[in-house]
Design a protein around this motif. Structure first.
Motif, PDB file in Angstrom:
ATOM      1  N   ALA A 253       3.118  -5.216  -1.663  1.00  0.00           N
ATOM      2  CA  ALA A 253       1.878  -5.368  -2.413  1.00  0.00           C
ATOM      3  C   ALA A 253       1.016  -6.495  -1.864  1.00  0.00           C
ATOM      4  CB  ALA A 253       2.203  -5.616  -3.892  1.00  0.00           C
ATOM      5  N   GLY A 254       1.653  -7.630  -1.545  1.00  0.00           N
ATOM      6  CA  GLY A 254       0.889  -8.750  -1.003  1.00  0.00           C
ATOM      7  C   GLY A 254       0.258  -8.427   0.334  1.00  0.00           C
ATOM      8  N   TRP A 255       1.012  -7.753   1.211  1.00  0.00           N
ATOM      9  CA  TRP A 255       0.453  -7.390   2.523  1.00  0.00           C
ATOM     10  C   TRP A 255      -0.724  -6.434   2.375  1.00  0.00           C
ATOM     11  CZ3 TRP A 255      -0.482  -3.292   5.779  1.00  0.00           C
ATOM     12  CH2 TRP A 255      -0.644  -3.584   7.135  1.00  0.00           C
ATOM     13  N   TYR A 256      -0.592  -5.473   1.448  1.00  0.00           N
ATOM     14  CA  TYR A 256      -1.665  -4.495   1.265  1.00  0.00           C
ATOM     15  C   TYR A 256      -2.918  -5.145   0.693  1.00  0.00           C
ATOM     16  CZ  TYR A 256      -4.163  -0.420  -0.498  1.00  0.00           C
ATOM     17  OH  TYR A 256      -5.126   0.520  -0.761  1.00  0.00           O
ATOM     18  N   LEU A 257      -2.762  -6.071  -0.232  1.00  0.00           N
ATOM     19  CA  LEU A 257      -3.916  -6.725  -0.831  1.00  0.00           C
ATOM     20  C   LEU A 257      -4.603  -7.687   0.132  1.00  0.00           C
ATOM     21  CD1 LEU A 257      -2.455  -7.466  -4.385  1.00  0.00           C
ATOM     22  CD2 LEU A 257      -4.084  -5.665  -3.727  1.00  0.00           C
ATOM     23  N   ARG A 258      -3.851  -8.305   1.062  1.00  0.00           N
ATOM     24  CA  ARG A 258      -4.453  -9.233   2.027  1.00  0.00           C
ATOM     25  C   ARG A 258      -5.076  -8.505   3.218  1.00  0.00           C
ATOM     26  NH1 ARG A 258      -3.771 -14.658   3.124  1.00  0.00           N
ATOM     27  NH2 ARG A 258      -3.480 -14.765   0.870  1.00  0.00           N
ATOM     28  N   MET A 259      -4.709  -7.254   3.429  1.00  0.00           N
ATOM     29  CA  MET A 259      -5.149  -6.545   4.633  1.00  0.00           C
ATOM     30  C   MET A 259      -6.674  -6.443   4.767  1.00  0.00           C
ATOM     31  SD  MET A 259      -4.209  -2.684   5.839  1.00  0.00           S
ATOM     32  CE  MET A 259      -4.805  -2.097   4.268  1.00  0.00           C
ATOM     33  N   PRO A 260      -7.460  -6.157   3.721  1.00  0.00           N
ATOM     34  CA  PRO A 260      -8.920  -6.041   3.921  1.00  0.00           C
ATOM     35  C   PRO A 260      -9.562  -7.292   4.480  1.00  0.00           C
ATOM     36  CG  PRO A 260      -8.268  -5.088   1.820  1.00  0.00           C
ATOM     37  CD  PRO A 260      -7.057  -5.805   2.346  1.00  0.00           C
ATOM     38  N   SER A 261      -9.070  -8.460   4.119  1.00  0.00           N
ATOM     39  CA  SER A 261      -9.661  -9.689   4.649  1.00  0.00           C
ATOM     40  C   SER A 261      -9.107 -10.053   6.018  1.00  0.00           C
ATOM     41  CB  SER A 261      -9.421 -10.850   3.678  1.00  0.00           C
ATOM     42  OG  SER A 261      -8.024 -11.061   3.506  1.00  0.00           O
ATOM     43  N   ALA A 262      -7.846  -9.721   6.283  1.00  0.00           N
ATOM     44  CA  ALA A 262      -7.234 -10.080   7.574  1.00  0.00           C
ATOM     45  C   ALA A 262      -7.589  -9.080   8.665  1.00  0.00           C
ATOM     46  CB  ALA A 262      -5.720 -10.180   7.430  1.00  0.00           C
TER      47      ALA A 262
ATOM     48  N   GLU B 101     -10.118   2.192   7.904  1.00  0.00           N
ATOM     49  CA  GLU B 101      -9.645   3.472   8.416  1.00  0.00           C
ATOM     50  C   GLU B 101      -8.442   4.024   7.653  1.00  0.00           C
ATOM     51  OE1 GLU B 101      -8.807   2.951  12.510  1.00  0.00           O
ATOM     52  OE2 GLU B 101     -10.881   2.479  13.079  1.00  0.00           O
ATOM     53  N   LEU B 102      -7.756   3.215   6.856  1.00  0.00           N
ATOM     54  CA  LEU B 102      -6.533   3.670   6.193  1.00  0.00           C
ATOM     55  C   LEU B 102      -6.846   4.524   4.965  1.00  0.00           C
ATOM     56  CD1 LEU B 102      -4.274   0.476   6.305  1.00  0.00           C
ATOM     57  CD2 LEU B 102      -4.086   2.531   7.695  1.00  0.00           C
TER      58      LEU B 102
ATOM     59  N   HIS C 190      -6.406   4.847   1.540  1.00  0.00           N
ATOM     60  CA  HIS C 190      -5.909   3.967   0.489  1.00  0.00           C
ATOM     61  C   HIS C 190      -5.304   4.739  -0.683  1.00  0.00           C
ATOM     62  CE1 HIS C 190      -7.447   0.243   2.254  1.00  0.00           C
ATOM     63  NE2 HIS C 190      -8.485   0.982   2.673  1.00  0.00           N
ATOM     64  N   ARG C 191      -5.894   5.884  -1.058  1.00  0.00           N
ATOM     65  CA  ARG C 191      -5.339   6.634  -2.177  1.00  0.00           C
ATOM     66  C   ARG C 191      -3.906   7.077  -1.878  1.00  0.00           C
ATOM     67  NH1 ARG C 191      -8.792  11.611  -4.305  1.00  0.00           N
ATOM     68  NH2 ARG C 191     -10.112   9.847  -4.873  1.00  0.00           N
ATOM     69  N   GLU C 192      -3.679   7.559  -0.668  1.00  0.00           N
ATOM     70  CA  GLU C 192      -2.338   7.995  -0.293  1.00  0.00           C
ATOM     71  C   GLU C 192      -1.364   6.814  -0.246  1.00  0.00           C
ATOM     72  OE1 GLU C 192      -5.075   8.907   0.987  1.00  0.00           O
ATOM     73  OE2 GLU C 192      -5.161  11.101   0.952  1.00  0.00           O
ATOM     74  N   LEU C 193      -1.863   5.667   0.220  1.00  0.00           N
ATOM     75  CA  LEU C 193      -0.983   4.495   0.276  1.00  0.00           C
ATOM     76  C   LEU C 193      -0.586   4.051  -1.122  1.00  0.00           C
ATOM     77  CD1 LEU C 193      -2.612   2.359   3.122  1.00  0.00           C
ATOM     78  CD2 LEU C 193      -0.475   3.636   3.205  1.00  0.00           C
ATOM     79  N   ARG C 194      -1.543   4.033  -2.073  1.00  0.00           N
ATOM     80  CA  ARG C 194      -1.200   3.649  -3.439  1.00  0.00           C
ATOM     81  C   ARG C 194      -0.240   4.649  -4.067  1.00  0.00           C
ATOM     82  NH1 ARG C 194      -6.763   1.924  -3.489  1.00  0.00           N
ATOM     83  NH2 ARG C 194      -7.413   3.988  -4.240  1.00  0.00           N
ATOM     84  N   ALA C 195      -0.426   5.928  -3.759  1.00  0.00           N
ATOM     85  CA  ALA C 195       0.494   6.935  -4.276  1.00  0.00           C
ATOM     86  C   ALA C 195       1.895   6.735  -3.695  1.00  0.00           C
ATOM     87  CB  ALA C 195      -0.030   8.329  -3.937  1.00  0.00           C
ATOM     88  N   ALA C 196       1.967   6.390  -2.384  1.00  0.00           N
ATOM     89  CA  ALA C 196       3.268   6.139  -1.772  1.00  0.00           C
ATOM     90  C   ALA C 196       3.942   4.926  -2.389  1.00  0.00           C
ATOM     91  CB  ALA C 196       3.103   5.944  -0.261  1.00  0.00           C
ATOM     92  N   PHE C 197       3.159   3.899  -2.686  1.00  0.00           N
ATOM     93  CA  PHE C 197       3.742   2.723  -3.338  1.00  0.00           C
ATOM     94  C   PHE C 197       4.274   3.065  -4.722  1.00  0.00           C
ATOM     95  CE2 PHE C 197       3.465  -1.149  -5.903  1.00  0.00           C
ATOM     96  CZ  PHE C 197       4.210  -2.018  -5.120  1.00  0.00           C
ATOM     97  N   GLY C 198       3.503   3.864  -5.489  1.00  0.00           N
ATOM     98  CA  GLY C 198       3.970   4.276  -6.806  1.00  0.00           C
ATOM     99  C   GLY C 198       5.232   5.118  -6.722  1.00  0.00           C
ATOM    100  N   ALA C 199       5.294   6.009  -5.724  1.00  0.00           N
ATOM    101  CA  ALA C 199       6.499   6.814  -5.554  1.00  0.00           C
ATOM    102  C   ALA C 199       7.698   5.946  -5.216  1.00  0.00           C
ATOM    103  CB  ALA C 199       6.257   7.856  -4.470  1.00  0.00           C
ATOM    104  N   THR C 200       7.446   4.879  -4.418  1.00  0.00           N
ATOM    105  CA  THR C 200       8.544   3.970  -4.074  1.00  0.00           C
ATOM    106  C   THR C 200       9.064   3.251  -5.319  1.00  0.00           C
ATOM    107  OG1 THR C 200       7.562   3.624  -1.882  1.00  0.00           O
ATOM    108  CG2 THR C 200       9.188   2.016  -2.621  1.00  0.00           C
ATOM    109  N   VAL C 201       8.151   2.785  -6.160  1.00  0.00           N
ATOM    110  CA  VAL C 201       8.577   2.123  -7.399  1.00  0.00           C
ATOM    111  C   VAL C 201       9.345   3.097  -8.282  1.00  0.00           C
ATOM    112  CG1 VAL C 201       7.760   0.980  -9.498  1.00  0.00           C
ATOM    113  CG2 VAL C 201       6.680   0.472  -7.294  1.00  0.00           C
ATOM    114  N   PHE C 202       8.850   4.342  -8.365  1.00  0.00           N
ATOM    115  CA  PHE C 202       9.538   5.346  -9.168  1.00  0.00           C
ATOM    116  C   PHE C 202      10.949   5.620  -8.628  1.00  0.00           C
ATOM    117  CE2 PHE C 202      10.344   9.875 -10.152  1.00  0.00           C
ATOM    118  CZ  PHE C 202      10.380   9.774 -11.532  1.00  0.00           C
ATOM    119  N   LEU C 203      11.072   5.701  -7.292  1.00  0.00           N
ATOM    120  CA  LEU C 203      12.384   5.907  -6.688  1.00  0.00           C
ATOM    121  C   LEU C 203      13.325   4.764  -7.036  1.00  0.00           C
ATOM    122  CD1 LEU C 203      14.339   7.283  -4.658  1.00  0.00           C
ATOM    123  CD2 LEU C 203      13.243   5.904  -2.877  1.00  0.00           C
TER     124      LEU C 203
END
Length: 914
Positions: A768-777, A784-785, A787-800
């Protein structure tokens, strides 16, 4: 001319030496004649090529003249009659190089048609090129006039045959007693004096003829005097040497006064041949070497006044090579006391000769270095010295040390007192002194010196060839540098000394490596003097030298390091070697040093792979706990030093050390926990998730506080550095939660308060920290990423993870085995999953309703649909159990709550609620 005569005499000597062992003295005679003729034919071909080139040059200049000259050049040339014989074409062109009083002869023609047309003086015009020196202008007509005259070849051949004949006659008469001894020697001496007298009288009319026969006369006098003193003992030794001194002085004076290199060469050659030709198998080696010392004194006397390189080379070859073949049986320890002084004397003689030769050169060429004598003299003398001291312990080592100190002292004197023209000699002697002083170390502990000496000689030849622009010397030096290393490898199986570092194998390897590296450095500094075929030679020799440096160092560590520190010593040696190259790169400005310096990182990765392949249990064993920090420190020092030269180093140069560091630390922590406390498998495997996550979190949260290297190269460390670490942490999370039961022994299991769940939470926080810092870094990457798919993947990871947490809790508290079959068959697991999924669907749909996110709500609805389908398809058949009843009641209540609090959000553009 001197070079031609030396070549002919060398051919005669080589042929005689080859023919003598097979056919006796007749073999010497015919072998010498054949060798002379072969060299004469070879010289003839070279001279004809030079004449053809000169003729083409003259014709070109002639056609570039006035129109009258052009018309004359267009006329057909008269047909010239063929030469009378091949002898007419063998007039040596070396007369161009004879300076002295000469009266040119008119050219000889075989027919009137051959006469050249009268020359018309060309009109005066400015020359296009500088005119040749006056000596060459005066010599050119004489050379053209002598072109059809063959007297010199006949005279030289006749003098050589006469000399051999007189020597054989003296020996034959001595063996058969045909004439009184005094009469035989007197006749031979009178013949030599007659040749001298005739030659002296003809010195002005026929200078070349006169010089050749005078040389033959001097040789005969040498032969006669030596035979009378050594073989027949007709004159005392003191008187004989006095006569030899007189003859030597006379020959030197005649040669210098008449500017006659042929006289000096032929006279000296006869003097050197006299002992062998007149010998009958008896005599003293002391007298032989004393005689050679006298001849060399004459050569030094001539070198003091004239720069005749051919005479110097003849003396060197005869003294060391021919003299060693005739008197080689005396270069043994039994004769050390009587032979060593002469060897030292000969060495000093031919150390001084090239210096005298350089001082007598013309103003433009003064200081020219004769590489054959400068580098050949110590090598040959050292080889002969090896035979003399072979029985003495450390004899060759002391000899090398003495030779090194001599050359270092001579270099010091030349640096301080010699004129600038001789600075090249000072540098050469400094190099030789360093080489031999270094060579004394391995010789004191081991017998490997031949290959090391070849390597040093190759470096010297390459250096001299670069300074003097001699391609042949450079090529031979390169061959010696590579061949010496191969020859040294052939001796690798021999036992070496017991001392670490101070043993023959390692010191010899250092000499091979140093010679190659120094030569590569010379090639870099003198790049403008290299030929096209030497383009890759600098890189080849540099790679060869570095391979020897690294290979010999690793070999030395393997042979003299205790096993408890072996791997650490390997890594430290590689790191310090690469760091030294990086340090020297900034000082020397040598780009090739970047390769080993920047090669440290691949070497570190390869070393880690080597530890894995060797089955090492952990990476910090055998002293590596000190070597790895040293290697990383050296690498970052190299990066800091290279920023000025290479400001745009690839991001991988900063990112890869971070990956390697994470892998090594995780490996070491895993081993430390698993090996020290049995049963802590869960605690040990969490290291593979915790270490990458912590390093990535350090870069994300505190990277900009580390001024160098992270803050200065933050995009590289954030993107290429921490990005792969975060990805690795996510893969570990998925694998660990699908396969691990999470046994927290020796602690009891508590959900969330166990090592696996704690590590999973740390990885999720890092993600989560890396993803939130990425737009500024990395704004370009963030744009280009998906983002909707990445957030869905993160949610799936938490669910797993939450599902795995539930299953691990049931495993530890409910006594269900943590296997797919047991979990799927457990009714408790099925009911818990149904309730958990329904609660998750409630949370998702409620959140989606508040945020008016229709896709998010549909995801929760899909999850809820899966629960309902499971209830009716699977649990309806087994509704009599308590678990199934609880499932139906709980899911039904949750559906009512969802229907009240989580209506379907409207589509975009629609108003109200559905």
């Amino acid at each position: 001319m001197t070079t031609g005569i030396v070549a002919a005499v060398a051919g005669m000597l080589v042929g005689g030496l080859l023919g003598g062992p097979r056919s006796g003295f007749s073999g010497v005679l015919w072998g010498g004649c054949l060798g002379y003729l072969l060299f004469a034919i070879f010289q003839l071909r070279q001279r004809l090529d030079e004449m053809q080139q000169n003729l083409e040059t003259l014709q070109k200049r002639y056609r570039e003249g006035s129109p009258e000259k052009q018309r004359e050049a267009a006329r057909p040339e008269p047909v010239r009659a063929p030469a009378d014989s091949i002898i007419d074409l063998v007039e040596p062109a070396e007369e161009l190089f004879i300076s002295g009083r000469k009266e040119p002869r008119p050219p000889r023609f075989t027919s009137p048609a051959c006469a050249p047309p009268p020359e018309t003086p060309p009109p005066a015009r400015a020359p296009k090129a500088p005119s040749p020196p006056p000596a060459a202008q005066a010599a050119a007509p004489q050379w053209l006039a002598n072109l059809v005259s063959g007297e010199n070849l006949l005279v030289k051949l006749g003098v050589v045959i006469l000399f051999f004949g007189v020597s054989f006659l003296v020996k034959y008469a001595a063996q058969h007693g045909l004439f009184p001894l005094e009469l035989r020697l007197a006749a031979a001496a009178l013949g030599g004096l007659a040749l001298l007298s005739v030659g002296w009288r003809l010195r002005n009319e026929r200078p070349v003829y006169a010089q050749v026969i005078q040389g033959g006369g001097v040789g005969i006098l040498y032969l006669t005097t030596f035979a009378a003193m050594r073989l027949y003992h007709l004159i005392p030794t003191a008187a004989g040497f006095a006569l030899l001194v007189v003859i030597c002085t006379l020959a030197a004076a005649l040669a210098v006064l008449q500017e006659a290199p042929p006289l000096a060469v032929l006279g000296s050659a006869g003097g050197f041949l006299a002992p062998e030709l007149a010998s009958i198998g008896s005599g003293s080696h002391v007298m032989l070497f004393s005689y050679y010392a006298l001849l060399n004194a004459g050569i030094i006397g001539i070198a003091r006044f004239r720069a005749w390189r051919g005479l110097n080379l003849l003396g060197f070859l005869c003294t060391f090579l021919v003299g060693a073949s005739w008197g080689g049986r005396y270069y043994r320890p039994d004769y050390f006391a009587t032979v060593e002084p002469f060897l030292v004397l000969f060495f000093l003689c031919y150390t001084a000769v090239p210096l005298l030769f350089a001082r007598r050169q013309p103003e433009g060429a003064r200081g020219q270095l004769d590489a054959t004598l400068v580098f050949g003299t110590p090598i040959v003398a050292f080889l002969l010295q090896a035979g003399l001291v072979q029985r003495y312990q450390y004899g060759l080592a002391w000899s090398a040390l003495a030779l090194g100190l001599f050359y270092l002292g001579l270099a010091t004197v030349l640096f301080r007192k010699a004129p600038p023209a001789l600075r090249l000699f000072a540098e050469a002697f400094l190099a030789l002194g360093t080489v031999f002083a270094t060579l004394a170390i391995p010789l004191a502990f081991d017998g490997r010196w031949t290959a090391a000496a070849w390597s040093a000689e190759g470096a010297g030849l390459a250096w001299a060839g670069l300074r003097q622009e001699r391609r042949l010397a450079r090529g031979f030096g390169y061959l010696l540098l590579i061949g010496s290393g191969i020859a040294f490898l052939g001796e690798a199986g021999r036992p070496t000394g017991a001392w670490p570092v101070l043993n023959g194998f390692y010191c010899g390897s250092l000499l091979v490596s140093g010679s190659a590296l120094v030569t590569a450095r010379f090639l870099h500094r003198h790049g403008d003097r290299r030929a096209s075929w030497e383009t890759g030679m600098e890189a080849l020799l540099f790679a060869w030298g570095m391979a020897w440096w690294l290979g010999s160092g690793l070999h030395e560590i393997a042979g003299h390091t205790i096993p408890a520190w072996e791997n650490g010593a390997y890594l430290a040696f590689i790191a310090l070697s690469c760091g030294g190259c990086g340090r020297l790169r900034s000082r020397l400005g040598w780009p090739l040093l970047d390769w080993p310096a920047l090669g440290l990182l691949p070497a570190m990765a390869a070393f880690a792979g080597y530890l894995l392949m060797m089955g090492e249990s952990h990476p910090f064993g055998q002293g590596c706990y000190l070597a790895w920090p040293l290697a990383f420190a050296v690498w970052y020092a190299i990066l800091r030093g290279d920023e000025d030269r290479h400001p745009r180093l690839p991001a991988i140069a900063h990112a890869a050390p971070l990956w390697l560091m994470a892998g090594l630390l995780a490996w070491e922590i895993d081993w430390r926990i698993g090996s020290r406390l049995m049963g802590l498998g869960t605690w040990a495997m969490t290291a593979w998730g915790v270490v990458p996550a912590l390093l990535a979190l350090l870069i994300v949260r505190h990277g900009k506080r580390i001024s160098w290297p992270v803050a200065r190269h933050y995009p590289a460390y954030f993107g290429w550095g921490s990005g792969p670490l975060v990805l690795f942490g996510w893969l570990w999370l998925v694998c660990a939660n699908l396969t691990q039961a999470g046994d927290p022994w020796p602690l009891p299991y508590l959900p969330l308060l166990n090592p696996l769940d704690a590590a999973t939470l740390l990885v999720l926080v890092t993600l989560a920290g890396w993803y939130l810092r990425m737009p500024s870094a990395l704004p370009a990457l963030a744009a280009e990423l998906p983002h909707r798919e990445l957030r869905a993947a993160f949610g799936a990871t938490v669910f797993l993870w939450l599902n795995a947490l539930l299953l691990r809790t049931i495993h530890h508290w409910g006594g269900v085995a943590f296997t797919p079959q047991a979990l799927f068959a457990s009714r408790l697991v099925q009911s818990a999953i149904a309730i958990f999924w329904s609660l998750a669907a409630l949370a998702i749909m409620t959140t989606a309703t508040r945020r008016a996110s229709r896709p998010f709500w549909l995801a929760g609805a899909t999850l809820l649909g899966a629960v309902v389908a499971k209830l009716f398809l699977v649990d309806l058949a087994n509704h009599g159990t308590v678990e199934r009843i609880v499932s139906f009641v709980a899911v039904g209540i949750l559906l009512l709550v969802i229907g009240w609090f989580s209506p379907v959000p409207p589509r975009r553009g629609e108003g109200g609620a559905a």
